[in-house]
Design a protein around this motif. Structure first.
Motif, PDB file in Angstrom:
ATOM      1  N   TYR A 270       0.789  -1.103   0.074  1.00 50.03           N
ATOM      2  CA  TYR A 270       0.195   0.077  -0.241  1.00 50.03           C
ATOM      3  C   TYR A 270       0.936   1.255   0.055  1.00 50.03           C
ATOM      4  O   TYR A 270       0.237   2.326  -0.283  1.00 50.03           O
ATOM      5  N   CYS A 271       1.889   1.242   0.026  1.00 50.08           N
ATOM      6  CA  CYS A 271       3.115   2.312   0.498  1.00 50.08           C
ATOM      7  C   CYS A 271       3.216   2.783  -1.214  1.00 50.08           C
ATOM      8  O   CYS A 271       3.333   3.765  -1.486  1.00 50.08           O
ATOM      9  N   ASP A 272       3.491   1.827  -1.987  1.00 48.67           N
ATOM     10  CA  ASP A 272       3.719   2.089  -3.417  1.00 48.67           C
ATOM     11  C   ASP A 272       2.445   2.766  -4.048  1.00 48.67           C
ATOM     12  O   ASP A 272       2.372   3.647  -4.774  1.00 48.67           O
ATOM     13  N   LEU A 273       1.098   2.233  -3.630  1.00 48.54           N
ATOM     14  CA  LEU A 273      -0.055   2.698  -4.050  1.00 48.54           C
ATOM     15  C   LEU A 273       0.038   4.370  -3.765  1.00 48.54           C
ATOM     16  O   LEU A 273      -0.517   5.032  -4.221  1.00 48.54           O
ATOM     17  N   ALA A 274       0.102   4.415  -2.296  1.00 42.64           N
ATOM     18  CA  ALA A 274       0.212   5.581  -1.810  1.00 42.64           C
ATOM     19  C   ALA A 274       1.170   6.924  -2.497  1.00 42.64           C
ATOM     20  O   ALA A 274       0.799   7.810  -2.865  1.00 42.64           O
ATOM     21  N   ASN A 275       2.234   6.027  -2.768  1.00 39.24           N
ATOM     22  CA  ASN A 275       3.296   7.054  -3.523  1.00 39.24           C
ATOM     23  C   ASN A 275       2.727   7.564  -4.855  1.00 39.24           C
ATOM     24  O   ASN A 275       2.940   8.621  -5.303  1.00 39.24           O
ATOM     25  N   PHE A 276       2.152   6.434  -5.518  1.00 43.57           N
ATOM     26  CA  PHE A 276       1.643   6.687  -6.992  1.00 43.57           C
ATOM     27  C   PHE A 276       0.464   7.880  -6.609  1.00 43.57           C
ATOM     28  O   PHE A 276       0.242   8.935  -7.611  1.00 43.57           O
ATOM     29  N   CYS A 277      -0.408   7.904  -5.544  1.00 41.58           N
ATOM     30  CA  CYS A 277      -1.529   8.862  -5.165  1.00 41.58           C
ATOM     31  C   CYS A 277      -1.105  10.122  -4.834  1.00 41.58           C
ATOM     32  O   CYS A 277      -2.052  10.982  -4.618  1.00 41.58           O
ATOM     33  N   MET A 278       0.078  10.238  -4.411  1.00 43.18           N
ATOM     34  CA  MET A 278       0.539  11.644  -3.878  1.00 43.18           C
ATOM     35  C   MET A 278       0.285  12.712  -4.926  1.00 43.18           C
ATOM     36  O   MET A 278       0.155  13.931  -4.461  1.00 43.18           O
ATOM     37  N   MET A 279       0.318  12.642  -6.350  1.00 41.17           N
ATOM     38  CA  MET A 279       0.255  13.606  -7.392  1.00 41.17           C
ATOM     39  C   MET A 279      -1.142  14.106  -7.005  1.00 41.17           C
ATOM     40  O   MET A 279      -1.342  15.215  -7.774  1.00 41.17           O
ATOM     41  N   TYR A 280      -2.159  13.629  -6.590  1.00 46.25           N
ATOM     42  CA  TYR A 280      -3.470  14.261  -6.352  1.00 46.25           C
ATOM     43  C   TYR A 280      -3.435  15.338  -5.281  1.00 46.25           C
ATOM     44  O   TYR A 280      -4.544  16.010  -5.191  1.00 46.25           O
TER      45      TYR A 280
ATOM     46  N   LEU B 147      -0.808   7.795   2.952  1.00 47.06           N
ATOM     47  CA  LEU B 147      -0.518   8.992   2.253  1.00 47.06           C
ATOM     48  C   LEU B 147       0.172   9.812   3.294  1.00 47.06           C
ATOM     49  O   LEU B 147       1.111  10.331   2.627  1.00 47.06           O
ATOM     50  N   SER B 148      -0.143   9.954   4.233  1.00 45.16           N
ATOM     51  CA  SER B 148       0.705  10.739   5.237  1.00 45.16           C
ATOM     52  C   SER B 148       2.299  10.254   5.426  1.00 45.16           C
ATOM     53  O   SER B 148       2.792  11.122   5.805  1.00 45.16           O
ATOM     54  N   PHE B 149       2.139   8.701   5.692  1.00 46.53           N
ATOM     55  CA  PHE B 149       3.323   8.272   5.886  1.00 46.53           C
ATOM     56  C   PHE B 149       4.177   8.540   4.675  1.00 46.53           C
ATOM     57  O   PHE B 149       5.601   9.076   4.725  1.00 46.53           O
ATOM     58  N   LEU B 150       3.871   8.589   3.410  1.00 46.94           N
ATOM     59  CA  LEU B 150       4.433   9.038   2.342  1.00 46.94           C
ATOM     60  C   LEU B 150       5.086  10.562   2.126  1.00 46.94           C
ATOM     61  O   LEU B 150       6.061  10.646   1.828  1.00 46.94           O
ATOM     62  N   PHE B 151       4.223  11.343   2.599  1.00 45.49           N
ATOM     63  CA  PHE B 151       4.468  12.728   2.476  1.00 45.49           C
ATOM     64  C   PHE B 151       5.299  12.931   3.529  1.00 45.49           C
ATOM     65  O   PHE B 151       6.455  13.633   3.623  1.00 45.49           O
ATOM     66  N   PHE B 152       5.200  12.229   4.840  1.00 47.09           N
ATOM     67  CA  PHE B 152       6.307  12.366   5.924  1.00 47.09           C
ATOM     68  C   PHE B 152       7.782  11.870   5.346  1.00 47.09           C
ATOM     69  O   PHE B 152       8.820  12.628   5.853  1.00 47.09           O
ATOM     70  N   LYS B 153       7.780  10.789   4.688  1.00 45.61           N
ATOM     71  CA  LYS B 153       9.065  10.178   4.231  1.00 45.61           C
ATOM     72  C   LYS B 153       9.478  11.354   3.236  1.00 45.61           C
ATOM     73  O   LYS B 153      10.650  11.346   3.246  1.00 45.61           O
ATOM     74  N   ASN B 154       8.667  11.812   2.497  1.00 48.86           N
ATOM     75  CA  ASN B 154       9.382  12.833   1.553  1.00 48.86           C
ATOM     76  C   ASN B 154       9.667  14.256   2.190  1.00 48.86           C
ATOM     77  O   ASN B 154      10.877  14.905   1.613  1.00 48.86           O
ATOM     78  N   CYS B 155       9.196  14.449   3.358  1.00 46.97           N
ATOM     79  CA  CYS B 155       9.428  15.593   4.129  1.00 46.97           C
ATOM     80  C   CYS B 155      11.372  15.192   4.550  1.00 46.97           C
ATOM     81  O   CYS B 155      11.867  16.209   4.621  1.00 46.97           O
TER      82      CYS B 155
END
Length: 484
Positions: free
Chosen positions: A343-353, A424-432
């Protein structure tokens, strides 16, 4: 990979070039290529599994260096090199595809080979000359995954020739050879196949002519993602790839629990190494990052945690699409690949939204301020639904192989949507944390992109957006417990 140099062919959302910033030692590289023992590499260059002592000088003495290009923003670094070994009018041409804070990537174009009518194109990826964190730029991991997936695809091809079945393959560039010797180019590197196609910097895909093809392009990307998550990793040499824990609880933490611990260690180290910045601002950012991690940690032990092979950075601009058809022909940039929660890959893909369009100046393109109706671009719920459908198809026939891990769990739409905000929050956190690292490297002069300072300036906005998503899309109610 594709240079997609002629933007007039493919539109403004594809790759352009920038002036080269990290040239490589061509004499040293040509010597290594000539003397490498790989039969595949020797066959590509010379047409036979052999070479002579004259070949090394034959390549070296006919190379000159020229540079050209125009600046854009993109997530890869690609340098285009042209070799003209059989003429006196030789040149070496650099093109640089900018923005990327990752491994510099080069394209070797070798012309006038006696055994070929066309130019030979080979991609070279190397580590940066300076690395801020020991675990970053895991080029060896990337090459190992490509080798394993190549074997997997060959096995599937043999099976699928015998019957009409859902295509479970994972399209990749063919890996050729790896070099651990840092004396050759100043860092480890490897060579792989050049794949001609389209890389879309902008997920709006404005150069695709019809909304129907745009829809198919998005769906095929999700098919490939689902295939990655259903790869039987233990059968293709990836038993030691990344972490293996797939359970829940303190003694067997989830993938996100492990990631939170690691990322907090990294952000602490990056704050310590930051130079030339206001210490109060540095501490303020680190505190905000830790607060986000604390909230995520309270739910991380209860998240679905399906276990399998992860790409680690799956998104539109890490895919190569067919030159004219809406299908993926190669997945790039596997350096963050590991074993973990799909689900992390899926969230990473959805970050663009949630990201603004490229015109807003973030340096990366998103769909957050775009009306999707009538464009053919899938909505976020449609992305999740399509992924779950493809995941089910990719599992068919493999259920008996996957009972040993959480990979045996089918992707569930209701579950995926319920936990979407958390992931999504985790992926944005990771990108922070990643953007903080860019800022840190820029402060000490080791960032790999000229756009590093601009990227670093996005950190406060990234932190704000992460907090907003966590508030607007909270995870399901769980028994709150944090291991941080």
């Amino acid at each position: 990979m594709t240079s997609d140099d002629a933007s007039s062919r493919h539109g403004d959302d594809t790759v352009r070039t920038t002036p080269v910033r990290n040239p490589i030692n061509i004499e040293s590289l040509s010597s290594w290529i000539v003397n490498h023992s790989s039969p595949v590499l020797q066959s590509l260059i010379f047409g036979v599994e052999g070479r002579s002592t004259q070949d090394e000088h034959w390549l070296q003495e006919r190379m000159q260096v020229k540079q050209f290009g125009k600046r854009i923003i993109h997530v890869l670094n690609m340098n285009i090199y042209n070799f003209y070994p059989e003429t006196d009018d030789c040149s070496l041409v650099h093109k640089y595809i900018g923005f990327g804070q990752s491994n510099p990537t080069y394209l070797l174009i070798i012309t006038n080979l006696s055994h070929r009518n066309d130019a030979l194109k080979v991609v070279l990826r190397r580590k940066p000359n300076k690395i801020a964190h020991p675990s970053s730029h895991a080029l060896h991991r990337e090459f190992r995954v490509l080798e394993s997936l190549l074997r997997y695809n060959k096995q599937l091809k043999q099976q699928q020739q015998q019957q009409q079945v859902f295509d479970k393959s994972v399209p990749i560039p063919t890996p050729y050879a790896y070099c651990k010797d840092e004396t050759i180019l100043g860092a480890e590197f490897y060579l792989m196949e050049f794949v001609q196609g389209r890389i879309f910097v902008d997920p709006r895909m404005t150069s695709i002519g019809s909304k129907e093809e745009r829809t198919e392009a998005f769906k095929d990307a999700l098919r490939v993602m689902a295939n990655i998550h259903n790869v039987p990793w233990w059968l293709i040499g990836l038993e030691k790839h990344g972490g293996r824990a797939s359970g829940k609880g303190k003694t067997n933490p989830t993938y996100i629990e492990r990631q939170l611990q690691r990322l907090l260690q990294i952000t602490s180290k990056q704050s310590q190494l930051m130079k030339g910045s206001d210490k109060h601002d540095v501490k303020k950012v680190e505190k905000s990052i830790r607060q986000i991690a604390q909230v995520l940690s309270q739910h991380a032990s209860q998240c679905p945690n399906p276990f399998g092979l992860l790409h680690g950075d799956f998104k539109i601009d890490n895919l190569i699409f067919h030159p004219t058809e809406p299908r993926v022909i190669a997945v790039l940039d596997w350096e963050l690949s590991t074993m973990g929660d799909g689900y992390c890959d899926l969230a990473n893909f959805c970050m663009m939204y949630f990201m603004p369009s490229i015109e807003k100046g973030w340096g990366v393109a998103g769909l957050g301020d775009m009306k999707l109706e009538g464009t053919g671009i899938l909505t976020r719920p449609e992305v999740v639904s399509s992924y779950c459908q493809y995941h089910d198809k990719a599992r068919q026939g493999n259920e008996h192989l996957t009972t040993r891990t959480n990979a045996s769990r089918a992707a569930d739409y209701n579950e995926a949507m319920a936990w979407a905000g958390f992931y999504l929050s985790f992926l944005f956190f990771k990108n922070c944390v990643i953007v903080q690292g860019v800022a840190q490297r820029a402060s000490i002069g080791v960032a790999s992109s000229a756009a590093a300072s601009k990227v670093a300036g996005l950190l406060p906005e990234m932190v704000r957006l992460t907090k907003h998503i966590l508030k607007e899309f909270p995870p399901p109610k769980t028994q709150l417990k944090s291991n941080l």
